[in-house]
Design an enzyme around this catalytic site. Sequence first.
Site, mmCIF file in Angstrom:
data_model
loop_
_atom_site.group_PDB
_atom_site.id
_atom_site.type_symbol
_atom_site.label_atom_id
_atom_site.label_comp_id
_atom_site.label_asym_id
_atom_site.label_seq_id
_atom_site.Cartn_x
_atom_site.Cartn_y
_atom_site.Cartn_z
ATOM 1 N N CYS A 110 0.842 -1.209 0.000
ATOM 2 C CA CYS A 110 0.000 0.000 0.000
ATOM 3 C C CYS A 110 0.871 1.250 0.000
ATOM 4 O O CYS A 110 1.415 1.647 1.029
ATOM 5 C CB CYS A 110 -0.931 -0.001 1.212
ATOM 6 S SG CYS A 110 -1.972 1.471 1.355
ATOM 7 N N CYS A 115 -0.308 4.273 2.143
ATOM 8 C CA CYS A 115 -0.085 4.063 3.584
ATOM 9 C C CYS A 115 1.374 4.292 3.956
ATOM 10 O O CYS A 115 1.679 4.971 4.935
ATOM 11 C CB CYS A 115 -0.433 2.634 4.002
ATOM 12 S SG CYS A 115 -2.106 2.126 3.638
ATOM 13 N N ASP A 116 2.282 3.689 3.202
ATOM 14 C CA ASP A 116 3.649 3.527 3.683
ATOM 15 C C ASP A 116 4.702 4.380 2.972
ATOM 16 O O ASP A 116 5.863 4.400 3.378
ATOM 17 C CB ASP A 116 4.058 2.043 3.571
ATOM 18 C CG ASP A 116 3.109 1.132 4.354
ATOM 19 O OD1 ASP A 116 2.565 1.609 5.365
ATOM 20 O OD2 ASP A 116 2.916 -0.016 3.956
#
Lengths: 217, 317
Positions: free
Chosen positions: B146, B149-150
């Site tokens: 993701c 997200c990261d």
Amino acid sequence: MGLLKEEDRKYLTSEFSKHIKNPVKIIHFTSESNECMYCKETMEILKEVEELHDLITLYIYNFDTDKDMVEKYGIEMFPATVIEGEKDYGIKFYGIPAGYEFSSLIEDIMDVGEGKPDLKEETINTLKDINKPVHLKVFVTTSCPYCPTAVRIAHKFAMANENIKGDMIEANEFPELSQRYNVYAVPRVVINEDRYFEGALPENQFLNEILEALKEG
Amino acid sequence: MELIFGPSTQKSSKREYDAIVIGAGPAGLTAAIYLARAKLSTLILEKLVPGGLAATTDKIENYPGFPEGIGGEELTSRMEKQAVNFGVDIALEEVLDVDFLSNPKVIKTSDSEYTGRGIIIATGTSPRSLNVPGEQKFRGKGISYCATCDAPFFQDKEVVVIGCGNSGIQEGIYLKKFAKKITFVEFLPHMTAEKVLQERVRALDNVEFLLNHQVTAFEGEEKLTGVRVKNRETGEEFLIPADGAFVYVGLKPNTEFLKGKVEMDEYGFIKTDEKLKTSIPGVYAAGDVRTTMLRQVATAVGDGALAAKLLEEELGG
Ligand SMILES: Cc1cc2nc3c(=O)[nH]c(=O)nc-3n(C[C@H](O)[C@H](O)[C@H](O)COP(=O)(O)OP(=O)(O)OC[C@H]3O[C@@H](n4cnc5c(N)ncnc54)[C@H](O)[C@@H]3O)c2cc1C
């Protein structure tokens, strides 16, 4: 003012009216240090949230000078935000509750205002038996859609049992801490230092992780 | 600074519905909007977060109506609000088992049990893993699925993106806002992403493309330090030093819990006829989860509408 759109403000006010029955205190610790990435923005958000309902009150303390409050709430870093109801449940946000984490903040306030966490009966019953300290650190980024699920469960567990404390930690703002815990993907939930898991687990699996950690420790 | 929140869904104690939709991605949300407007009592069951895979993408540029593109989360949270406005109940529970042969049909979740006269399966897909050595070990220690997200963890770092389809290229372009250098690895001798995306990614600085290369291992000590690849033409193997690797090598259907309950193809996608009916009367499938030629928001939304309409007719309007 004006982070929230007028329609969102109205919507949240009406949602809060449905849920909030008891006073909710937002206890906020800020700092003038220029090391603080989002202190100003965090305060702006909290001020807007306070405006949304009469039973919400924001208290602002200075991390560097209000030592006794820092100690009372066990605050380790800034900006820090505690959501308190009839007592301090151990619900903390380290860093900015923006992006997806805004929804964690909103829902925490509704739970605390309602006076009970939104958990299953069985979960609440199992949680009752936990009699050792459990410290949950939930590392997030504000652009992670799965993160609020983990934050919310940690905070609900904190509400349900006084031995449990739940911290949201916005990883970008605390890079050293994130590195110390080797965070490269979020959500990462650290249970009492040694055990951790990644991803948004459902309530019962999250609870199992805690029970396993307690067995080991 | 964006402040995101969804509609707060009050827990409903209702257990019997006209229609139950499994999965709250674009397909499931659209189906529910149509069902609710047909005045059928409708429940959506969602195991993670409403919005599905679409909510995890930074920007959607090919869904009509948004000339500047729209954030994936913004688009799906609008769909969610729309569904809730029409009276759809959404419960955040994972479906674990189903009984499609009883009447009404029974859906068992992580929390409870529900019945519905009609069912729409819209459980979508999950990112496929490569199944090469090191992938499990370095998951969350450098390997991510993701980007939104990261990505911040890879500020000024070197990153490998595996897979040059739409998802890989699109997420790679987003990652480049953070990463210093990106190496794209593709198994096929050519990229499969849309031409506009290909042009855009080739225009970036500090990107490299290894086409016709296969990932053979992820390497490192505590955390990922490199990705081992093999040139499929020459057989030459070498290590790309990297702090992060993002894997976009296709999707696997979320149909484990439906094994033996409805007919599937060899990959586990649900087979439907042109009316989106599965092998069981009263059970439809919509969106990425079914055997189909294109897996996009626009097609998922179209499927959702069609499945809802046909289910409504089958239930007798
Ligand atoms: C990185 C990336 C970029 C993309 N970019 C684009 C783009 O630019 N444009 C575009 O059109 N499309 C894009 N897509 C594709 C798009 O996201 C999908 O086609 C779309 O989300 C499919 O919708 P869906 O409703 O069928 O499934 P999904 O969105 O996958 O939703 C399925 C939902 O079902 C839930 N679920 C699964 N199993 C269960 C269960 N047992 N119980 C309860 N709930 C369950 C899941 O949690 C999920 O929320 C992209 C995809 C990816 C991965």
